[in-house]
Scaffold this motif. Structure first.
Motif, PDB file in Angstrom:
ATOM      1  N   ILE A  38      16.201   5.984  -0.776  1.00  0.00           N
ATOM      2  CA  ILE A  38      16.609   5.077  -1.842  1.00  0.00           C
ATOM      3  C   ILE A  38      15.665   5.320  -3.020  1.00  0.00           C
ATOM      4  N   VAL A  39      16.220   5.686  -4.174  1.00  0.00           N
ATOM      5  CA  VAL A  39      15.363   5.949  -5.326  1.00  0.00           C
ATOM      6  C   VAL A  39      15.264   4.743  -6.260  1.00  0.00           C
ATOM      7  N   GLU A  40      16.280   3.871  -6.205  1.00  0.00           N
ATOM      8  CA  GLU A  40      16.227   2.678  -7.051  1.00  0.00           C
ATOM      9  C   GLU A  40      17.112   1.611  -6.444  1.00  0.00           C
ATOM     10  N   SER A  41      16.657   0.365  -6.492  1.00  0.00           N
ATOM     11  CA  SER A  41      17.544  -0.707  -6.069  1.00  0.00           C
ATOM     12  C   SER A  41      17.291  -1.925  -6.931  1.00  0.00           C
ATOM     13  N   ALA A  42      18.357  -2.627  -7.283  1.00  0.00           N
ATOM     14  CA  ALA A  42      18.234  -3.738  -8.222  1.00  0.00           C
ATOM     15  C   ALA A  42      19.486  -4.586  -8.174  1.00  0.00           C
ATOM     16  N   PRO A  43      19.372  -5.834  -8.689  1.00  0.00           N
ATOM     17  CA  PRO A  43      20.599  -6.614  -8.876  1.00  0.00           C
ATOM     18  C   PRO A  43      21.536  -5.815  -9.761  1.00  0.00           C
ATOM     19  N   SER A  44      22.818  -5.908  -9.473  1.00  0.00           N
ATOM     20  CA  SER A  44      23.817  -5.040 -10.084  1.00  0.00           C
ATOM     21  C   SER A  44      23.700  -4.923 -11.611  1.00  0.00           C
ATOM     22  N   LEU A  45      23.680  -6.060 -12.296  1.00  0.00           N
ATOM     23  CA  LEU A  45      23.648  -6.009 -13.759  1.00  0.00           C
ATOM     24  C   LEU A  45      22.373  -5.361 -14.261  1.00  0.00           C
ATOM     25  N   ASP A  46      21.274  -5.694 -13.585  1.00  0.00           N
ATOM     26  CA  ASP A  46      19.977  -5.167 -13.953  1.00  0.00           C
ATOM     27  C   ASP A  46      19.944  -3.644 -13.895  1.00  0.00           C
ATOM     28  N   LEU A  47      20.556  -3.121 -12.852  1.00  0.00           N
ATOM     29  CA  LEU A  47      20.544  -1.672 -12.664  1.00  0.00           C
ATOM     30  C   LEU A  47      21.238  -0.970 -13.833  1.00  0.00           C
ATOM     31  N   PHE A  48      22.292  -1.611 -14.362  1.00  0.00           N
ATOM     32  CA  PHE A  48      23.032  -0.984 -15.446  1.00  0.00           C
ATOM     33  C   PHE A  48      22.405  -1.253 -16.806  1.00  0.00           C
ATOM     34  N   ARG A  49      21.780  -2.418 -16.948  1.00  0.00           N
ATOM     35  CA  ARG A  49      21.165  -2.764 -18.220  1.00  0.00           C
ATOM     36  C   ARG A  49      19.858  -2.013 -18.422  1.00  0.00           C
ATOM     37  N   ASN A  50      19.148  -1.844 -17.325  1.00  0.00           N
ATOM     38  CA  ASN A  50      17.804  -1.292 -17.415  1.00  0.00           C
ATOM     39  C   ASN A  50      17.631  -0.256 -16.313  1.00  0.00           C
ATOM     40  N   THR A  51      18.316   0.863 -16.481  1.00  0.00           N
ATOM     41  CA  THR A  51      18.281   1.910 -15.463  1.00  0.00           C
ATOM     42  C   THR A  51      16.949   2.648 -15.550  1.00  0.00           C
ATOM     43  N   LEU A  52      16.190   2.654 -14.465  1.00  0.00           N
ATOM     44  CA  LEU A  52      14.838   3.204 -14.538  1.00  0.00           C
ATOM     45  C   LEU A  52      14.729   4.627 -14.003  1.00  0.00           C
ATOM     46  N   HIS A  53      15.322   4.893 -12.848  1.00  0.00           N
ATOM     47  CA  HIS A  53      15.115   6.208 -12.243  1.00  0.00           C
ATOM     48  C   HIS A  53      15.945   7.276 -12.957  1.00  0.00           C
ATOM     49  N   PRO A  54      15.335   8.425 -13.249  1.00  0.00           N
ATOM     50  CA  PRO A  54      16.091   9.471 -13.951  1.00  0.00           C
ATOM     51  C   PRO A  54      17.362   9.903 -13.212  1.00  0.00           C
ATOM     52  N   TYR A  55      17.345   9.844 -11.875  1.00  0.00           N
ATOM     53  CA  TYR A  55      18.575  10.210 -11.165  1.00  0.00           C
ATOM     54  C   TYR A  55      19.672   9.172 -11.408  1.00  0.00           C
ATOM     55  N   SER A  56      19.309   7.901 -11.352  1.00  0.00           N
ATOM     56  CA  SER A  56      20.305   6.856 -11.634  1.00  0.00           C
ATOM     57  C   SER A  56      20.846   7.020 -13.047  1.00  0.00           C
TER      58      SER A  56
END
Lengths: 313, 325
Positions: A225-243
């Motif tokens: 798992i390279v990144e995990s977050a609440p759904s909206l958060d993941l799209f608003r503030n995508t941190l991992h370069p792969y994501s």
């Protein structure tokens, strides 16, 4: 909501001639009761294997899976049999996941039969299930080849629901379906979740679908798992370069979209000899020296948003 | 001035099966200009692939029969062309990219040989020349020319599809028909392949028909869009017209049933019901049983196409340029 499933350091290696396929490699996460956890990634990232491990369709190489606080790995056959009622799976391909020689009614009623329900009661239950998933009762004696993909997937869903489970692994349940049918099935899954208080692990490669249905999302790459977050958060503030790359790669059906082109070079490396350090470093545009030497741990950056990357502060 | 490369007029294709006659393509009309890309969109069974196969002269017969219609390519009617002349066009001036690169490549021939085959057959090159040109084509699709002698199983899915693209482009065709070329690929690989197709299309000034069910892919690569349903083009226009001002209830339905990845919370509105049974198409407009705006006339009469500024729609709601309902 309390945790329904806790996964700790889960690993699954498949031995092959050339070594071990590191399908799932040290993965930890939790799923709360009543939520949908989306698991996204590309082919071979280990998302389906993770789903299968959770309901013990396959045995883990190491690691723990706690279901309502009980360690599933240490359960004996009998205990596990009881637990099977609580956890079910819906498969991707509605063609190969149902028996072509059984009628629709038989297929949906099979789990009930296994758990000892009598014929009369079973037929009534199956009728009710068919209604619940939007299948006409006249299809009871039909065979799978007489049904289109969308209806077949409804049969798969009805079968998964037959034992009133609490937890369902949805393994790419809409990937094989046409878009207009896909949306019908997605809405059905959401309705059922509300009325039956279901918890889902939703495995998919389609980010728009995962975003639509999930409360939280975990992104997998090469067994991690390279990144995990609440759904909206993941799209608003995508941190991992792969994501970020995954998100940028989704074609969006809208006009005049000025998007940054962020196209990864190369393909996914072999899971038999995964790269050292960060597994993404061979394709990462921001790779640094440390990335090939040290594996970044998945750490919480606040608000339940975790990422495994040296570059992210 | 119009510079039409391909024109299809009133194409009708049926499949005769034991269970009855499947009306696969029912009066398809469209034209494609040189260098342009047309997206052919629709769900399974809409007739997209049959339309493509008709252009290539590859409709399997039996059971397929092209009942009526004209396919004019660079001034020649392809449907009346003898097979010997069609062979000179197929793979040379029109080529095709299929969905699954694993089944469209021959597993027992090296990839280089498969590319050079077309060059030897169509361009009278010697084997040595063809080999050099094929290696060049591999480089064009970003595969080292040194991998000429490797076999399909030694390549990843994305690379295999790039080999197929190299094969399709080898003879510098005027038209490429790509049938779901990225559907079998992962998204990041799809992005690579689409980018590659876009740049090669410019470089080779090739026209393209892109068959896909994914409106996102259409948005990335197409100039014009035709939406097919039950063997008919129900709406057609420029990308701007279709994405900005879709009119047909089916097209609107397609857009409304995909979750919006850019919205904070999205609701999806499925198109109710199922694709009509191809053996037994409904009377009137084929979409009427699923249409939220169905009227009495829709059940009886097949709508006529009406066109405004190149935006064509096949629906009783529209006629004479005015919205009737």
């Amino acid at each position: 909501m309390p945790e329904l499933i806790v996964v700790e350091n889960l690993r699954k290696y498949f031995p092959v001639a050339a070594g071990n396929v590191h399908a799932v490699d040290d993965v930890s996460f939790t799923i709360d009761e009543g939520e949908t956890l989306g698991l996204v990634g590309e082919s071979g990232c280990g998302k389906s294997t993770t789903g299968r491990l959770l309901i013990r369709l396959i045995e883990p190489t190491s690691g723990r899976i706690l279901y309502r606080g009980r360690d599933m790995a240490s359960m004996d056959k009998q205990e596990l049999h009881g637990l099977r009622k609580e956890m079910q799976i819906i498969f991707q391909d509605p063609f190969s996941s149902i028996d072509p020689r059984k009628s629709i009614g038989e297929t949906i009623g099979k789990p009930l039969e296994i758990f000892g329900m009598g014929r009369k009661e079973r037929e009534e239950t199956v009728d009710a299930l068919m209604e619940k998933v939007g299948l006409s009762p006249r299809l009871y004696y039909k065979y799978p080849h007489e049904l289109d993909g969308g209806r077949r997937q409804r049969v798969g869903i009805a079968r998964a629901l037959s034992l009133s489970p609490s937890f369902i692994v949805c393994d790419e349940p809409v990937s094989a379906l046409d878009v207009s049918i896909q949306s019908q099935i997605l809405n059905l899954l959401q309705e059922l979740q509300e009325t039956m208080k279901l918890t889902y692990l939703f495995v998919s490669h389609d980010l728009s679908v995962v975003k639509h249905i999930s409360d939280r999302i975990a992104v997998m790459y090469l067994g991690k798992i390279v990144e995990s977050a609440p759904s909206l958060d993941l799209f608003r503030n995508t941190l991992h370069p792969y994501s970020q790359a995954l998100l940028a790669a989704v074609p969006i059906p809208k006009l005049n979209r000025k998007r940054e082109r962020f196209i990864l070079s190369g393909g996914v490396p072999s899971p038999i000899n995964p790269p050292t350090g960060c597994r993404f470093h061979t394709r990462c545009p921001w790779t640094m020296d440390i990335c090939s030497q040290q594996e970044p741990p998945l750490t919480d950056r606040g608000g339940g948003h975790s990422v495994a990357c040296h570059k992210v502060p | 001035m119009k510079d039409t490369l391909l024109e299809i007029k009133d194409l009708n294709v049926i499949y005769k099966t034991y269970e009855g006659t499947v009306a696969a393509v029912n009066g398809v009309d469209f034209a494609l200009d040189r260098g342009k890309t047309l997206g052919l969109v629709g769900e399974s069974g809409a007739g997209k692939t049959t339309t493509a196969l008709s252009i290539m002269g590859l409709v399997p017969s039996p059971p397929g029969i092209i009942q009526r219609g004209r396919v004019t390519f660079a001034g020649q009617d392809l449907l009346t062309l003898p097979e010997k002349d069609m062979k000179k066009i197929r793979g040379n001036r029109i080529s095709m990219i299929f969905q699954d690169p694993m089944t469209s490549l021959n597993p027992v021939l090296s990839v280089g040989l498969q590319i050079s085959e077309a060059l030897v057959a169509h361009q009278n090159l010697s084997e040595a020349e063809a080999e050099r040109k094929a290696a060049e084509m591999l480089e064009k699709v970003q595969i080292p020319g040194a991998r000429y002698r490797e076999y399909p199983h030694e390549f990843s899915g994305g690379m295999r599809q790039r080999v197929v693209i190299a094969m399709a482009l080898a003879c510098n065709p005027r038209l490429i028909i790509a049938d779901e070329p990225t559907t079998a690929l992962d998204v990041t690989i799809q992005a690579q392949v689409l980018e590659l197709m876009r740049s090669l299309k410019e470089e080779f000034a090739t026209a393209m028909i892109m068959i896909t069910h994914d409106l996102g892919v259409v948005g990335e690569v197409c100039d014009d869009v035709a939406v097919m349903y039950a063997g008919r083009i129900v709406e057609m226009g420029s990308l701007d017209q279709i994405f900005g001002n879709a009119m047909h209830p089916y097209t609107l339905g397609l857009f409304r049933c995909i979750p919006d990845i850019e919205e904070e919370s999205s609701t999806i509105h499925p198109i109710e019901g199922l694709m009509p049974e191809p053996l037994d198409l409904p009377k009137g407009c084929p979409f009427h049983p699923r249409c939220p705006q169905c009227m009495e006339v829709c059940r009886q009469v097949v709508p006529e196409a009406c066109e405004d500024n190149g935006h064509r729609v096949l629906c009783h709601l529209f006629g004479g340029g005015e919205r009737r309902a």
